[in-house]
Design a protein around this motif. Structure first.
Motif, PDB file in Angstrom:
ATOM      1  N   ILE A   1      14.490  34.234  54.501  1.00  0.00           N
ATOM      2  CA  ILE A   1      15.388  35.378  54.612  1.00  0.00           C
ATOM      3  C   ILE A   1      15.406  36.077  53.261  1.00  0.00           C
ATOM      4  N   VAL A   2      15.118  37.373  53.276  1.00  0.00           N
ATOM      5  CA  VAL A   2      15.111  38.161  52.051  1.00  0.00           C
ATOM      6  C   VAL A   2      16.212  39.209  52.135  1.00  0.00           C
ATOM      7  N   ALA A   3      16.731  39.600  50.981  1.00  0.00           N
ATOM      8  CA  ALA A   3      17.874  40.514  50.942  1.00  0.00           C
ATOM      9  C   ALA A   3      17.609  41.667  49.994  1.00  0.00           C
ATOM     10  N   HIS A   4      18.107  42.842  50.374  1.00  0.00           N
ATOM     11  CA  HIS A   4      18.086  44.008  49.501  1.00  0.00           C
ATOM     12  C   HIS A   4      19.509  44.541  49.397  1.00  0.00           C
ATOM     13  N   GLY A   5      20.097  44.472  48.198  1.00  0.00           N
ATOM     14  CA  GLY A   5      21.453  44.954  47.995  1.00  0.00           C
ATOM     15  C   GLY A   5      22.355  43.868  47.444  1.00  0.00           C
ATOM     16  N   ARG A   6      23.553  44.265  47.075  1.00  0.00           N
ATOM     17  CA  ARG A   6      24.546  43.347  46.513  1.00  0.00           C
ATOM     18  C   ARG A   6      25.205  42.518  47.607  1.00  0.00           C
ATOM     19  N   LEU A   7      25.789  41.416  47.199  1.00  0.00           N
ATOM     20  CA  LEU A   7      26.564  40.565  48.104  1.00  0.00           C
ATOM     21  C   LEU A   7      27.940  40.320  47.503  1.00  0.00           C
ATOM     22  N   GLY A   8      28.986  40.654  48.249  1.00  0.00           N
ATOM     23  CA  GLY A   8      30.349  40.369  47.819  1.00  0.00           C
ATOM     24  C   GLY A   8      31.027  41.472  47.033  1.00  0.00           C
ATOM     25  N   TRP A   9      30.267  42.490  46.637  1.00  0.00           N
ATOM     26  CA  TRP A   9      30.866  43.530  45.802  1.00  0.00           C
ATOM     27  C   TRP A   9      31.901  44.364  46.554  1.00  0.00           C
ATOM     28  N   SER A  10      31.619  44.746  47.784  1.00  0.00           N
ATOM     29  CA  SER A  10      32.567  45.560  48.537  1.00  0.00           C
ATOM     30  C   SER A  10      33.872  44.818  48.773  1.00  0.00           C
ATOM     31  N   ALA A  11      33.778  43.552  49.149  1.00  0.00           N
ATOM     32  CA  ALA A  11      34.987  42.764  49.402  1.00  0.00           C
ATOM     33  C   ALA A  11      35.798  42.590  48.123  1.00  0.00           C
TER      34      ALA A  11
ATOM     35  N   HIS B   1      32.912  49.402  47.335  1.00  0.00           N
ATOM     36  CA  HIS B   1      33.700  49.410  48.570  1.00  0.00           C
ATOM     37  C   HIS B   1      33.907  50.823  49.091  1.00  0.00           C
ATOM     38  N   CYS B   2      34.267  51.738  48.208  1.00  0.00           N
ATOM     39  CA  CYS B   2      34.610  53.093  48.643  1.00  0.00           C
ATOM     40  C   CYS B   2      33.384  53.909  49.029  1.00  0.00           C
ATOM     41  N   ALA B   3      32.263  53.677  48.357  1.00  0.00           N
ATOM     42  CA  ALA B   3      31.048  54.469  48.618  1.00  0.00           C
ATOM     43  C   ALA B   3      29.816  53.598  48.424  1.00  0.00           C
ATOM     44  N   PRO B   4      29.574  52.635  49.341  1.00  0.00           N
ATOM     45  CA  PRO B   4      28.406  51.757  49.197  1.00  0.00           C
ATOM     46  C   PRO B   4      27.112  52.546  49.239  1.00  0.00           C
ATOM     47  N   ARG B   5      26.058  51.963  48.682  1.00  0.00           N
ATOM     48  CA  ARG B   5      24.780  52.660  48.706  1.00  0.00           C
ATOM     49  C   ARG B   5      23.631  51.655  48.812  1.00  0.00           C
ATOM     50  N   LEU B   6      22.522  52.132  49.379  1.00  0.00           N
ATOM     51  CA  LEU B   6      21.279  51.371  49.460  1.00  0.00           C
ATOM     52  C   LEU B   6      20.138  52.274  49.013  1.00  0.00           C
ATOM     53  N   ASN B   7      19.068  51.680  48.545  1.00  0.00           N
ATOM     54  CA  ASN B   7      17.881  52.464  48.235  1.00  0.00           C
ATOM     55  C   ASN B   7      17.180  52.816  49.540  1.00  0.00           C
ATOM     56  N   PRO B   8      17.001  54.086  49.833  1.00  0.00           N
ATOM     57  CA  PRO B   8      16.383  54.490  51.102  1.00  0.00           C
ATOM     58  C   PRO B   8      14.973  53.936  51.259  1.00  0.00           C
ATOM     59  N   GLY B   9      14.635  53.631  52.518  1.00  0.00           N
ATOM     60  CA  GLY B   9      13.270  53.238  52.848  1.00  0.00           C
ATOM     61  C   GLY B   9      12.968  51.765  52.773  1.00  0.00           C
ATOM     62  N   ARG B  10      13.933  50.941  52.392  1.00  0.00           N
ATOM     63  CA  ARG B  10      13.646  49.499  52.266  1.00  0.00           C
ATOM     64  C   ARG B  10      13.371  48.867  53.629  1.00  0.00           C
TER      65      ARG B  10
ATOM     66  N   GLY C   1      31.419  41.112  53.716  1.00  0.00           N
ATOM     67  CA  GLY C   1      30.874  42.215  54.503  1.00  0.00           C
ATOM     68  C   GLY C   1      31.006  43.562  53.824  1.00  0.00           C
ATOM     69  N   GLU C   2      30.549  44.608  54.530  1.00  0.00           N
ATOM     70  CA  GLU C   2      30.593  46.009  54.117  1.00  0.00           C
ATOM     71  C   GLU C   2      29.775  46.315  52.863  1.00  0.00           C
ATOM     72  N   ASP C   3      28.912  45.381  52.440  1.00  0.00           N
ATOM     73  CA  ASP C   3      27.929  45.718  51.408  1.00  0.00           C
ATOM     74  C   ASP C   3      26.752  46.458  52.025  1.00  0.00           C
ATOM     75  N   HIS C   4      26.522  46.211  53.314  1.00  0.00           N
ATOM     76  CA  HIS C   4      25.388  46.774  54.061  1.00  0.00           C
ATOM     77  C   HIS C   4      24.045  46.377  53.441  1.00  0.00           C
ATOM     78  N   THR C   5      24.034  45.209  52.808  1.00  0.00           N
ATOM     79  CA  THR C   5      22.798  44.620  52.300  1.00  0.00           C
ATOM     80  C   THR C   5      21.851  44.355  53.462  1.00  0.00           C
ATOM     81  N   LEU C   6      20.583  44.725  53.316  1.00  0.00           N
ATOM     82  CA  LEU C   6      19.595  44.463  54.355  1.00  0.00           C
ATOM     83  C   LEU C   6      19.135  43.012  54.263  1.00  0.00           C
ATOM     84  N   LEU C   7      19.094  42.336  55.411  1.00  0.00           N
ATOM     85  CA  LEU C   7      18.746  40.921  55.496  1.00  0.00           C
ATOM     86  C   LEU C   7      17.615  40.765  56.507  1.00  0.00           C
TER      87      LEU C   7
END
Length: 322
Positions: free
Chosen positions: A167-177, A202-211, A277-283
């Protein structure tokens, strides 16, 4: 009833009416496709399939006007929807916005939401192409995202994780909470400056597009995003695929910023990581090396459910609506 801060003073939706308010939205998030009875989208490629998803944000439940700027609310609405499109291995193309708002809602607030949507959608080369505006007792936003799945590879569904994969992840974990916990304790204005990034997560999460597209192109077979909690979301993938997922504690352990926030709040940052949750990290599940922008956090086994270093996780709950 929603009470808007004084900084949004000015004409309200009830004062200017629906048509003027819609003009403000279109002005803040311009698109040549917006403004007719419906938007007509072109296919990204001849060999493509459409992908669609929708999510709602309700004031007081998913955001608070005293915590988040309207631009941040718009950004959050886009990311939570576009992350679902990316989790299928697809590319977001467009968004539709439906708003139910009390008549006393300032027009400037709705314009700010549209501007936030345009800004974050623009990072994906996507546009706001239409929607609806109506009067209601609460401020409710509903975004529908439309994407394109190109090529002949299958979409990244939840039931295609296989033993032996990682399992690979892109994004932060736990930051939004963590950001939510800080806001609950201090309010936006009084959160210590060193934790600004957590609040913004939490207020404005973000991901790098295209991952998501990259993960699919490099061999991923299943994917989801961390919207309801790491253990909860991976638990759905494990159950649908009939596998176990064993998280590596060293790969998901709270970082230094989370540890400091935990000390300040007398909270266990592991709960934010595993259940926030709510980090929207891709898994994603893949047999190969982690794709660009991803890191390995777990292995797929022949067991059941989600474990951490082979043991029951300390926190297994997650966000549920009811």
């Amino acid at each position: 009833m929603t009470t808007f801060p004084a900084r949004y003073a000015g004409p309200t939706l009830g004062e200017v009416g629906e048509h003027r308010a819609i003009e403000e939205i279109i002005s803040a998030a311009p698109s040549s496709r917006n403004g007719d009875d419906a938007a007509v989208l072109s296919h990204a490629s001849p060999n493509s399939r459409a992908v669609a998803t929708t999510d709602m944000l309700i004031e007081g439940r998913h955001f608070k006007v005293e915590w988040s700027t309207p631009e941040e609310v718009g950004c959050k609405a886009i990311v939570q929807n576009f992350a679902d499109v990316e989790a299928m291995g697809a590319r977001p193309l467009a968004a539709l916005l439906a708003i139910s708002a009390p008549p006393h809602t300032p027009v400037s607030y709705i314009r700010g939401v549209a501007a936030g949507i345009a800004d974050r959608a623009g990072e994906y080369s996507a546009e706001l192409v239409g929607g609806d505006l109506t009067s209601g007792a609460e401020l409710v936003l509903s975004v529908t995202a439309i994407g394109s799945l190109g090529g002949s590879l299958p979409e990244l569904t939840l039931d295609r994780a296989r033993p032996g994969q990682r399992i690979v992840a892109h994004g932060r974990l736990g930051w939004s909470a963590a950001g939510l916990a800080l806001l609950d304790r201090f309010g936006r204005e009084n959160v210590p400056a060193e934790f600004t990034e957590l609040v913004e997560a939490h207020c404005a999460p973000r991901l790098n597009p295209g991952r998501g597209v990259i993960a699919r192109a490099t061999g991923a077979t299943a994917m989801t995003d961390n919207s309801d909690g790491l253990v909860a979301d991976l638990g759905i993938m494990a159950r649908r695929s009939g596998v176990g997922i064993d998280l590596h504690s060293s790969a998901v352990e709270p970082d230094e910023l989370l540890l400091r926030a935990g000390q300040l709040l007398d909270a266990d940052p592991w709960e934010w990581v595993l259940a926030g949750g709510e980090d929207h990290t891709l898994l994603a599940a893949t047999a190969g090396d982690p794709p660009s922008g991803f890191r390995s956090i777990a292995r797929v086994t022949r067991g059941e459910g989600v474990t951490v270093d082979g043991l029951e996780p300390a926190y297994g709950h997650g966000w549920v609506s009811f």
